[in-house]
Design a protein around this motif. Structure first.
Motif, PDB file in Angstrom:
ATOM      1  N   LEU A 110       0.822  -1.211   0.000  1.00  0.00           N
ATOM      2  CA  LEU A 110       0.000   0.000   0.000  1.00  0.00           C
ATOM      3  C   LEU A 110       0.858   1.264   0.000  1.00  0.00           C
ATOM      4  O   LEU A 110       0.527   2.243  -0.670  1.00  0.00           O
ATOM      5  CB  LEU A 110      -0.960  -0.010   1.192  1.00  0.00           C
ATOM      6  CG  LEU A 110      -2.103  -1.021   1.081  1.00  0.00           C
ATOM      7  CD1 LEU A 110      -2.730  -1.284   2.443  1.00  0.00           C
ATOM      8  CD2 LEU A 110      -3.151  -0.546   0.082  1.00  0.00           C
ATOM      9  N   GLN A 111       1.979   1.236   0.720  1.00  0.00           N
ATOM     10  CA  GLN A 111       2.883   2.382   0.719  1.00  0.00           C
ATOM     11  C   GLN A 111       3.442   2.606  -0.680  1.00  0.00           C
ATOM     12  O   GLN A 111       3.485   3.732  -1.171  1.00  0.00           O
ATOM     13  CB  GLN A 111       4.016   2.147   1.737  1.00  0.00           C
ATOM     14  CG  GLN A 111       4.998   3.295   1.850  1.00  0.00           C
ATOM     15  CD  GLN A 111       6.172   3.206   0.886  1.00  0.00           C
ATOM     16  OE1 GLN A 111       6.551   2.134   0.427  1.00  0.00           O
ATOM     17  NE2 GLN A 111       6.746   4.347   0.566  1.00  0.00           N
ATOM     18  N   ARG A 112       3.838   1.532  -1.343  1.00  0.00           N
ATOM     19  CA  ARG A 112       4.365   1.660  -2.709  1.00  0.00           C
ATOM     20  C   ARG A 112       3.278   2.130  -3.667  1.00  0.00           C
ATOM     21  O   ARG A 112       3.541   2.909  -4.590  1.00  0.00           O
ATOM     22  CB  ARG A 112       4.979   0.337  -3.155  1.00  0.00           C
ATOM     23  CG  ARG A 112       6.272   0.061  -2.376  1.00  0.00           C
ATOM     24  CD  ARG A 112       7.063  -1.088  -2.877  1.00  0.00           C
ATOM     25  NE  ARG A 112       7.360  -0.998  -4.295  1.00  0.00           N
ATOM     26  CZ  ARG A 112       7.636  -2.049  -5.042  1.00  0.00           C
ATOM     27  NH1 ARG A 112       7.664  -3.265  -4.530  1.00  0.00           N
ATOM     28  NH2 ARG A 112       7.897  -1.915  -6.330  1.00  0.00           N
ATOM     29  N   MET A 113       2.039   1.677  -3.453  1.00  0.00           N
ATOM     30  CA  MET A 113       0.924   2.145  -4.276  1.00  0.00           C
ATOM     31  C   MET A 113       0.732   3.640  -4.094  1.00  0.00           C
ATOM     32  O   MET A 113       0.537   4.371  -5.070  1.00  0.00           O
ATOM     33  CB  MET A 113      -0.363   1.392  -3.908  1.00  0.00           C
ATOM     34  CG  MET A 113      -0.410  -0.053  -4.359  1.00  0.00           C
ATOM     35  SD  MET A 113      -1.797  -0.979  -3.614  1.00  0.00           S
ATOM     36  CE  MET A 113      -3.218   0.017  -4.095  1.00  0.00           C
ATOM     37  N   ASP A 124       9.864   1.230  -9.591  1.00  0.00           N
ATOM     38  CA  ASP A 124      11.161   0.554  -9.566  1.00  0.00           C
ATOM     39  C   ASP A 124      11.146  -0.555 -10.613  1.00  0.00           C
ATOM     40  O   ASP A 124      10.601  -1.630 -10.389  1.00  0.00           O
ATOM     41  CB  ASP A 124      11.411  -0.022  -8.168  1.00  0.00           C
ATOM     42  CG  ASP A 124      12.722  -0.774  -8.049  1.00  0.00           C
ATOM     43  OD1 ASP A 124      13.487  -0.817  -9.034  1.00  0.00           O
ATOM     44  OD2 ASP A 124      12.986  -1.323  -6.963  1.00  0.00           O
ATOM     45  N   ALA A 125      11.753  -0.302 -11.755  1.00  0.00           N
ATOM     46  CA  ALA A 125      11.739  -1.253 -12.864  1.00  0.00           C
ATOM     47  C   ALA A 125      12.444  -2.559 -12.521  1.00  0.00           C
ATOM     48  O   ALA A 125      12.160  -3.599 -13.121  1.00  0.00           O
ATOM     49  CB  ALA A 125      12.373  -0.621 -14.099  1.00  0.00           C
ATOM     50  N   LEU A 136      -2.613  -2.189  -9.225  1.00  0.00           N
ATOM     51  CA  LEU A 136      -3.438  -1.968  -8.037  1.00  0.00           C
ATOM     52  C   LEU A 136      -3.551  -0.475  -7.711  1.00  0.00           C
ATOM     53  O   LEU A 136      -4.612  -0.012  -7.297  1.00  0.00           O
ATOM     54  CB  LEU A 136      -2.869  -2.736  -6.846  1.00  0.00           C
ATOM     55  CG  LEU A 136      -2.997  -4.259  -6.927  1.00  0.00           C
ATOM     56  CD1 LEU A 136      -2.179  -4.923  -5.825  1.00  0.00           C
ATOM     57  CD2 LEU A 136      -4.447  -4.702  -6.881  1.00  0.00           C
ATOM     58  N   ALA A 137      -2.461   0.269  -7.899  1.00  0.00           N
ATOM     59  CA  ALA A 137      -2.479   1.716  -7.645  1.00  0.00           C
ATOM     60  C   ALA A 137      -3.489   2.408  -8.554  1.00  0.00           C
ATOM     61  O   ALA A 137      -4.155   3.362  -8.138  1.00  0.00           O
ATOM     62  CB  ALA A 137      -1.090   2.312  -7.831  1.00  0.00           C
ATOM     63  N   GLU A 144      -8.391   6.083  -0.542  1.00  0.00           N
ATOM     64  CA  GLU A 144      -8.663   4.732  -0.062  1.00  0.00           C
ATOM     65  C   GLU A 144      -7.357   3.991   0.247  1.00  0.00           C
ATOM     66  O   GLU A 144      -7.268   3.263   1.236  1.00  0.00           O
ATOM     67  CB  GLU A 144      -9.477   3.978  -1.121  1.00  0.00           C
ATOM     68  CG  GLU A 144     -10.113   2.727  -0.614  1.00  0.00           C
ATOM     69  CD  GLU A 144     -11.056   2.126  -1.634  1.00  0.00           C
ATOM     70  OE1 GLU A 144     -11.051   0.891  -1.758  1.00  0.00           O
ATOM     71  OE2 GLU A 144     -11.793   2.877  -2.306  1.00  0.00           O
ATOM     72  N   THR A 145      -6.348   4.196  -0.579  1.00  0.00           N
ATOM     73  CA  THR A 145      -5.039   3.586  -0.331  1.00  0.00           C
ATOM     74  C   THR A 145      -4.499   4.053   1.016  1.00  0.00           C
ATOM     75  O   THR A 145      -4.012   3.256   1.824  1.00  0.00           O
ATOM     76  CB  THR A 145      -4.052   3.951  -1.455  1.00  0.00           C
ATOM     77  OG1 THR A 145      -4.579   3.490  -2.701  1.00  0.00           O
ATOM     78  CG2 THR A 145      -2.689   3.316  -1.223  1.00  0.00           C
ATOM     79  N   GLN A 146      -4.616   5.356   1.280  1.00  0.00           N
ATOM     80  CA  GLN A 146      -4.147   5.918   2.548  1.00  0.00           C
ATOM     81  C   GLN A 146      -4.916   5.329   3.733  1.00  0.00           C
ATOM     82  O   GLN A 146      -4.325   4.990   4.760  1.00  0.00           O
ATOM     83  CB  GLN A 146      -4.295   7.446   2.541  1.00  0.00           C
ATOM     84  CG  GLN A 146      -3.415   8.152   1.548  1.00  0.00           C
ATOM     85  CD  GLN A 146      -1.949   8.083   1.911  1.00  0.00           C
ATOM     86  OE1 GLN A 146      -1.579   7.975   3.068  1.00  0.00           O
ATOM     87  NE2 GLN A 146      -1.094   8.137   0.901  1.00  0.00           N
ATOM     88  N   LEU A 147      -6.219   5.202   3.591  1.00  0.00           N
ATOM     89  CA  LEU A 147      -7.055   4.642   4.656  1.00  0.00           C
ATOM     90  C   LEU A 147      -6.676   3.185   4.922  1.00  0.00           C
ATOM     91  O   LEU A 147      -6.512   2.782   6.079  1.00  0.00           O
ATOM     92  CB  LEU A 147      -8.535   4.750   4.276  1.00  0.00           C
ATOM     93  CG  LEU A 147      -9.531   4.167   5.277  1.00  0.00           C
ATOM     94  CD1 LEU A 147      -9.469   4.932   6.599  1.00  0.00           C
ATOM     95  CD2 LEU A 147     -10.937   4.206   4.695  1.00  0.00           C
ATOM     96  N   LEU A 148      -6.516   2.401   3.872  1.00  0.00           N
ATOM     97  CA  LEU A 148      -6.156   0.992   4.043  1.00  0.00           C
ATOM     98  C   LEU A 148      -4.789   0.857   4.701  1.00  0.00           C
ATOM     99  O   LEU A 148      -4.589   0.009   5.572  1.00  0.00           O
ATOM    100  CB  LEU A 148      -6.171   0.263   2.696  1.00  0.00           C
ATOM    101  CG  LEU A 148      -7.529   0.117   2.019  1.00  0.00           C
ATOM    102  CD1 LEU A 148      -7.381  -0.643   0.706  1.00  0.00           C
ATOM    103  CD2 LEU A 148      -8.532  -0.561   2.909  1.00  0.00           C
ATOM    104  N   TYR A 149      -3.856   1.706   4.295  1.00  0.00           N
ATOM    105  CA  TYR A 149      -2.518   1.674   4.888  1.00  0.00           C
ATOM    106  C   TYR A 149      -2.608   1.913   6.402  1.00  0.00           C
ATOM    107  O   TYR A 149      -2.046   1.159   7.204  1.00  0.00           O
ATOM    108  CB  TYR A 149      -1.634   2.736   4.226  1.00  0.00           C
ATOM    109  CG  TYR A 149      -0.256   2.844   4.841  1.00  0.00           C
ATOM    110  CD1 TYR A 149       0.741   1.933   4.513  1.00  0.00           C
ATOM    111  CD2 TYR A 149       0.036   3.844   5.751  1.00  0.00           C
ATOM    112  CE1 TYR A 149       1.999   2.020   5.084  1.00  0.00           C
ATOM    113  CE2 TYR A 149       1.295   3.933   6.325  1.00  0.00           C
ATOM    114  CZ  TYR A 149       2.275   3.021   5.989  1.00  0.00           C
ATOM    115  OH  TYR A 149       3.515   3.110   6.564  1.00  0.00           O
TER     116      TYR A 149
END
Length: 188
Positions: A110-113, A124-125, A136-137, A144-149
């Protein structure tokens, strides 16, 4: 973790020990910034893996959850698919996989998203998970990503309070669904 990873690669190259980069990423994360812990875990992993460092054996040694499960959970949460969330949680229980590790891996993804949502060029290739994390991002709104994290971080602390860590994991995941922002309604 990247500094630890680079040092481990140098040490293992000098020692002529074959090592999978993903296995080293797991060790670097598990060491939490301690080079001494990383070297100790590497020694253990070499012994555990009969002289080789492979991702699957290092995951098993560390009790880490395969990212495939994490990707399935985040995808199901993005689609508000409660059935899949419960099924994957049950699969984790049946396979004896660590609930805390599941939430840690989810937090990492989630942080990477969130980074990709804010800075799309930050991918990051070299990491084989980048394509799935990018997908996914794009499938989940940034809020929502922030909330889930945040919920994954707080949920991890709750695991020890529950009588059963898998029941606690399932409740954290269902809470993620319960607090999912509602889609705007159309029509009257």
């Amino acid at each position: 973790p990247e500094t630890v990873l680079e040092h481990l690669q140098t040490v293992l190259l000098n020692e002529q020990v074959p090592a999978d980069v993903q296995a080293l990423r797991l060790i670097a994360r598990a060491a939490r910034g301690s080079m001494r812990d990383a070297l100790s875990l590497t020694d253990q992993a070499i012994a555990f893996g009969s002289g080789q460092l492979q991702e699957a054996t290092v995951r098993q040694m560390l009790g880490s959850v395969d990212r495939t499960y994490v990707f399935q959970l985040i995808d199901a949460l993005a689609r508000a698919d409660g059935r899949t969330v419960v099924d994957v949680s049950e699969t984790l229980r049946i396979n004896g996989l660590n609930a805390a590790s599941t939430l840690e891996e989810m937090s990492t993804v989630l942080q990477r998203m969130a980074v990709l949502q804010a800075v799309p060029t930050a991918a990051d290739a070299a990491d084989p998970d980048t394509a799935e994390i990018t997908r996914l991002a794009a499938a989940m709104p940034a809020d929502e990503t922030q909330l889930l994290y945040s919920m994954c971080l707080h949920g991890r602390a709750e695991l020890g309070l529950a009588p059963d860590e898998y029941a606690a994991l399932t409740m954290v995941l269902l809470r993620l669904l319960a607090f999912k922002p509602a889609a705007p309604r159309s029509g009257p």
